[in-house]
Design an enzyme around this catalytic site. Sequence first.
Site, PDB file in Angstrom:
ATOM      1  N   HIS A 122      -3.769 -59.134 -16.974  1.00  9.69           N
ATOM      2  CA  HIS A 122      -4.058 -57.774 -17.451  1.00  9.69           C
ATOM      3  C   HIS A 122      -5.580 -57.667 -17.610  1.00  9.69           C
ATOM      4  CE1 HIS A 122      -4.124 -54.470 -20.428  1.00  9.69           C
ATOM      5  NE2 HIS A 122      -2.889 -54.197 -20.071  1.00  9.69           N
ATOM      6  N   GLN A 202       3.390 -60.002 -23.236  1.00  5.37           N
ATOM      7  CA  GLN A 202       4.657 -59.634 -22.595  1.00  5.37           C
ATOM      8  C   GLN A 202       5.753 -60.677 -22.789  1.00  5.37           C
ATOM      9  OE1 GLN A 202       5.414 -56.768 -21.365  1.00  5.37           O
ATOM     10  NE2 GLN A 202       3.375 -55.862 -21.388  1.00  5.37           N
ATOM     11  N   LYS A 225       4.506 -54.188 -29.042  1.00  7.14           N
ATOM     12  CA  LYS A 225       5.378 -54.542 -27.915  1.00  7.14           C
ATOM     13  C   LYS A 225       6.582 -55.351 -28.397  1.00  7.14           C
ATOM     14  CE  LYS A 225       1.540 -54.655 -24.630  1.00  7.14           C
ATOM     15  NZ  LYS A 225       1.716 -53.487 -23.770  1.00  7.14           N
TER      16      LYS A 225
HETATM   17  N1  PLP Z   1      -1.968 -58.433 -21.887  1.00  9.36           N
HETATM   18  C1  PLP Z   1      -0.858 -58.017 -21.272  1.00  9.36           C
HETATM   19  C2  PLP Z   1      -0.142 -58.946 -20.341  1.00  9.36           C
HETATM   20  C3  PLP Z   1      -0.373 -56.728 -21.508  1.00  9.36           C
HETATM   21  O1  PLP Z   1       0.721 -56.303 -20.898  1.00  9.36           O
HETATM   22  C4  PLP Z   1      -1.090 -55.876 -22.399  1.00  9.36           C
HETATM   23  C5  PLP Z   1      -0.654 -54.497 -22.615  1.00  9.36           C
HETATM   24  O2  PLP Z   1       0.039 -53.911 -21.828  1.00  9.36           O
HETATM   25  C6  PLP Z   1      -2.229 -56.379 -23.016  1.00  9.36           C
HETATM   26  C7  PLP Z   1      -2.649 -57.660 -22.733  1.00  9.36           C
HETATM   27  C8  PLP Z   1      -3.000 -55.560 -23.983  1.00  9.36           C
HETATM   28  O3  PLP Z   1      -2.238 -55.308 -25.118  1.00  9.36           O
HETATM   29  P1  PLP Z   1      -2.752 -54.286 -26.234  1.00  9.36           P
HETATM   30  O4  PLP Z   1      -3.079 -53.016 -25.509  1.00  9.36           O
HETATM   31  O5  PLP Z   1      -1.576 -54.149 -27.141  1.00  9.36           O
HETATM   32  O6  PLP Z   1      -3.925 -54.891 -26.883  1.00  9.36           O
END
Ligand code: PLP
Length: 405
Positions: A122, A202, A225
């Site tokens: 991500h 995830q 999540k």
């Molecule tokens: N890492 C992964 C694999 C994610 O799917 C996400 C959000 O979709 C994030 C990091 C970032 O999470 P957050 O926006 O809750 O900080």
Amino acid sequence: MIDIEKIRAQFKILDTTVYGKPLIYFDNAATTQKPECVINALADYYRTLNSNIHRGAHYLSSEATDRYEQTREKVRAFINASKKEEIVFTRGTTESINLVASSFGREFLHQGDEVIISGMEHHSNIVPWQLACEQKGASLKVIPFSGQGVLDLDSYKSLFSDKTRIVAVNHVSNTLGTVNPIAEIIAIAHSHGVPVLIDGAQSISHLAVDVQALDCDFYCFSGHKMYAPMGIGVLYGKEEWLDKLPPYQGGGEMIKDVTFERTTYNELPFKFEAGTPSVGDTLALKTAIEFMQSIGIENIAAYEQQLLDYATQRLNDIGGIRIFGNAPHKTSVISFLIGNAHPYDTGTLLDKLGIAVRTGHHCTQPIMDRYGIPGTVRASFAVYNTTEEIDAFINAIIRIKPMLD
Ligand code: PLP
């Protein structure tokens, strides 16, 4: 195993109708819905306990502080960390990763050093490392993955050099659903004396996580999540590492003594918790964990696996659907395209039928580049979803497909 009616009764939002159709919520990888018990925990905090923690001599403050620290203990036990001091509350995965990248980068990255990440990260686990590397003249090395969506561990092994300082990879890809072999990834890094950060955004609501068994150095996740409110997240860090890292943000609560000449920092975990935290959200995180535990994380995983297998089979049976991410070990995420249709068009048509999916690059542009596509449609399931909803989703795809061909 799963009492689906009982679970769904906890999520009033699932009774919503959208354009006159019952809502089918398949955007769980972006954020899960919240059960009544979590919403009540949050509201109850503001109704009965609202006060700032750690600093007050009065009843409300000391009660809120106790409950805040009980949540820390709950999180510790949930991921089997060895000490409460290793649990740092943040705003979410993004902040947890930024904290480590920034503090680790300042202390341990130097000109010419290398950071290993994977090609299926991500943006939250790419950009913070880029920022840290830019500041120090270090560089990123990227583990490639196969067309199926599986990391190439031979390439990974070949990326190590005497300049490698840290490895940062996700447990589960938010776009491909791949469950990465992180125990092996961590063991390989440790054989080179290199620490590992795991992005668990995830995985935390789908798989049992034991940070001691994994032996990871850092593990990051977001409350929203995993059925908890937005605004609360966790950084787990081994005490030996958290002790070595400099503070991330300065402010109240993270200090021991302040003079204009010099500040000494508070002990763990408070050294990393500057300012007023999101107390109500934190308390509700405890309730969210209890909600998941009341079902059983193994039961959740088994049920979601059934949903994944069923939906994958039915989508493949339609014909003309490309699924991106076919790793043997996946969580309940399906990224796909209908023929050459633009994902946004598919998402918009599904929305009109009451079905919420996500479209686009899912903050993983390098994955899109890897496949040479602009984006995908992503359906992601949680414990309250049903095979009947998947049937409705499949019927919707069959209905809209001729409009998109
Ligand atoms: N890492 C992964 C694999 C994610 O799917 C996400 C959000 O979709 C994030 C990091 C970032 O999470 P957050 O926006 O809750 O900080």
